[in-house]
Design a protein around this motif. Structure first.
Motif, PDB file in Angstrom:
ATOM      1  N   GLN A 238      -0.302  -5.361   3.794  1.00 41.96           N
ATOM      2  CA  GLN A 238       0.413  -5.409   4.802  1.00 41.96           C
ATOM      3  C   GLN A 238      -0.335  -6.457   6.007  1.00 41.96           C
ATOM      4  O   GLN A 238       0.555  -7.501   6.573  1.00 41.96           O
ATOM      5  N   GLU A 239      -1.268  -6.511   5.970  1.00 43.96           N
ATOM      6  CA  GLU A 239      -2.819  -7.816   6.940  1.00 43.96           C
ATOM      7  C   GLU A 239      -3.262  -8.455   5.819  1.00 43.96           C
ATOM      8  O   GLU A 239      -3.567  -8.453   5.221  1.00 43.96           O
ATOM      9  N   SER A 394       2.459 -10.683   5.297  1.00 43.60           N
ATOM     10  CA  SER A 394       2.994  -9.410   6.026  1.00 43.60           C
ATOM     11  C   SER A 394       4.477  -9.618   5.531  1.00 43.60           C
ATOM     12  O   SER A 394       5.165  -8.688   5.036  1.00 43.60           O
TER      13      SER A 394
END
Length: 528
Positions: A238-239, A394
């Motif tokens: 996600q990052e 993201s």
């Protein structure tokens, strides 16, 4: 009965039912006790049973046909109509849905995997993926973070099927379709926007991801083709991992995250420090290991749950969650209770994301972290590129989740494990582990806790980009000022859900939601 009296009665009832859910939910999330998880299920059942009343549903529909309604009356009736429509089910079905959801939430909150006899919290897993250069330790931690998927899979699939049955009973093909309509979202339009974002960001994402992979391969002494999910800093990718140039963690090592958060909002005449008294900001066993904000009564009792550590991740999380909290706190309490909420979940996500990304913002770093111009001149170019990578990673993650969830509800009997890794590979460009056939997708709590919600994160980012550009262009070249704060309080927070979400965006920024602002900000290759 007049429509005014009917709405008065419904607002009072919604207030009573809502408070019961939020209070029991807060206790369940902060204690991890089964007793409170059961009470959440009971409160949700009571709420949904009330909205299963077909006579009241018919009354709402009849009132909506009246020609002399005010705009406020119409909005209240529309909000009630959505609640009634999705709950036209037998009490037994509603009870089963609520209890299943509550049981799953409890399982998520209390499950702790073990590696070599040591229990790992979510923060432990995160720290290993952030800092460890021991490849076996990384792989073990990543696999441990997915174990909860195997624990909840069976019950979660049961819940998915029960949700689908409920949606079919009220005239929809599946729960996903029903949820989009009740959220005032056009499914075809949203999925077209997301596919377009994938297409428009493709060249930029592939180049930035390739650069990242080359850095990681060099760091771990391997070929790029051998990179696997545990070589990234987040279990779901996600990052973006911070480089040595963009790692701001050392700047937060001795900082008070609560003070920095309070100072940020106070500078904009949006004080939130009073909300700390009832919030729960530090890690401990049993509580929800993630972060969220909850408005308990729509009259000022707004609370945040975090698991803070002195680093840039939790600094960004604090700003994000108190962005939500500020929105809740400054809603107009004179609004009818059913409208005393954000215009849409995407609009509160927009504010949370606007503040959450400020940890890489030059103005914020100068004003609150007190970095000098020389430090900022050194950091700025790398941080700008880092923010672009973060936003694209993201966005790709959100789109992966959203595309999967649609398929999950449309055909829960398919090979979901294979589908998951196909989407992860095609959209996020992350290589699947070899010979792995496990429900890694089910390790994400949102399938249980916030079904058909995830699209709102990316819609929030699109709104955030549009709002931020409007502020810079039309309002102030400095963000952390009372002028900007007052604008947000009066124009964005205060009206609640008085307007349809897109009408609200247009009123605030001068045009309806336009993804081009996000595209211009993040999807184009930087030629410098």
């Amino acid at each position: 009965m007049t429509v005014q009296q009917f709405l008065k009665d419904q607002n009072l009832m919604v207030e009573k039912l809502y408070r019961n859910i939020t209070n029991t939910s807060w206790m369940a999330q902060t204690t991890g006790e089964k007793e409170w998880a059961d009470k959440v299920g009971e409160a949700q059942t009571e709420f949904r049973t009330y909205f299963s009343n077909s006579e009241l549903f018919n009354a709402v529909q009849n009132y909506l046909r009246e020609s002399e309604l005010t705009a406020i009356e119409t909005r209240q009736l529309e909000a009630l109509q959505s609640q009634f429509k999705e709950n036209q089910l037998p009490k037994e079905s509603l009870q089963e849905l609520s209890q299943l959801s509550a049981e799953l939430n409890h399982m998520f909150n209390t499950y702790e995997p073990e590696v070599n006899g040591k229990k790992l919290s979510a923060n432990d897993v995160r720290n290993i993926l952030l800092n460890s250069e021991d490849l076996q330790e990384r792989e073990d931690a990543w696999k441990a973070s997915k174990e909860v998927g195997q624990v909840v899979e069976e019950k979660l699939l049961t819940l998915v099927m029960k949700r689908n049955e409920a949606a079919k009973a009220v005239g929809y093909n599946n729960y996903h379709e029903m949820s989009f309509e009740n959220q005032e979202l056009d499914r075809e339009e949203i999925f077209a926007i997301f596919q377009k974002l994938v297409d428009l960001s493709n060249d930029t994402y592939r180049q930035l991801k390739s650069e990242l992979d080359e850095q990681l391969a060099a760091k771990f002494g391997m070929d790029v083709s051998d990179l696997r999910p545990w070589h990234y800093v987040d279990p779901f990718f996600q990052e973006a991992p911070a480089t040595e140039e963009t790692n701001l963690d050392p700047y937060f090592k001795n900082e008070d995250l609560e003070k920095l958060t309070a100072d940020t909002f106070a500078a904009m005449n949006i004080p939130i420090e009073d909300l700390y008294a009832k919030s729960d900001l530090n890690p401990r066993p049993g509580k929800n290991p993630t972060a969220f904000c909850m408005d308990l009564d729509r009259e000022g009792d707004t609370r945040v749950l975090c698991n803070n550590q002195p680093n840039s991740y939790w600094m960004g999380t604090m700003l994000h969650e108190f962005g939500h909290a500020a929105y809740f706190k400054y809603l107009d309490t004179k609004l009818p209770y059913v409208l005393r909420a954000p215009a849409h979940t995407l609009t509160t996500e927009a504010i949370a994301m606007l503040f959450g990304k400020m940890t890489e913002n030059r103005e914020w770093l100068s004003t609150f972290l007190k970095l000098d111009d020389k430090q900022l001149d050194t950091l700025a170019p790398a941080l700008e590129k880092y923010e672009q990578l973060k936003m694209l990673i993201s966005a790709r993650w959100i789109i992966t989740f959203v595309f999967f969830e649609k398929e999950l509800y449309e055909n829960p009997d398919q090979d979901l494990n294979a589908l998951w890794w196909k989407l992860v590979s095609d959209i996020q460009l992350v290589n699947a582990p070899e010979d792995r056939n496990l429900p890694d997708w089910a390790a994400k709590i949102h399938f249980t806790l916030a079904p058909v919600y995830y699209q709102n994160y990316l819609l929030g980012e699109l709104t955030s980009a549009q709002l931020h550009q409007y502020i810079k262009t039309d309002l102030s070249d400095q963000f952390f000022t009372p002028t900007v704060g007052n604008f947000l309080r009066e124009e964005f927070f205060k009206p609640g859900s008085k307007y349809h979400w897109n009408e609200k965006i247009e009123k605030v920024t001068g045009q309806p939601l336009n993804p081009q602002f996000f595209v211009d900000a993040y999807c184009k290759l930087n030629e410098n």
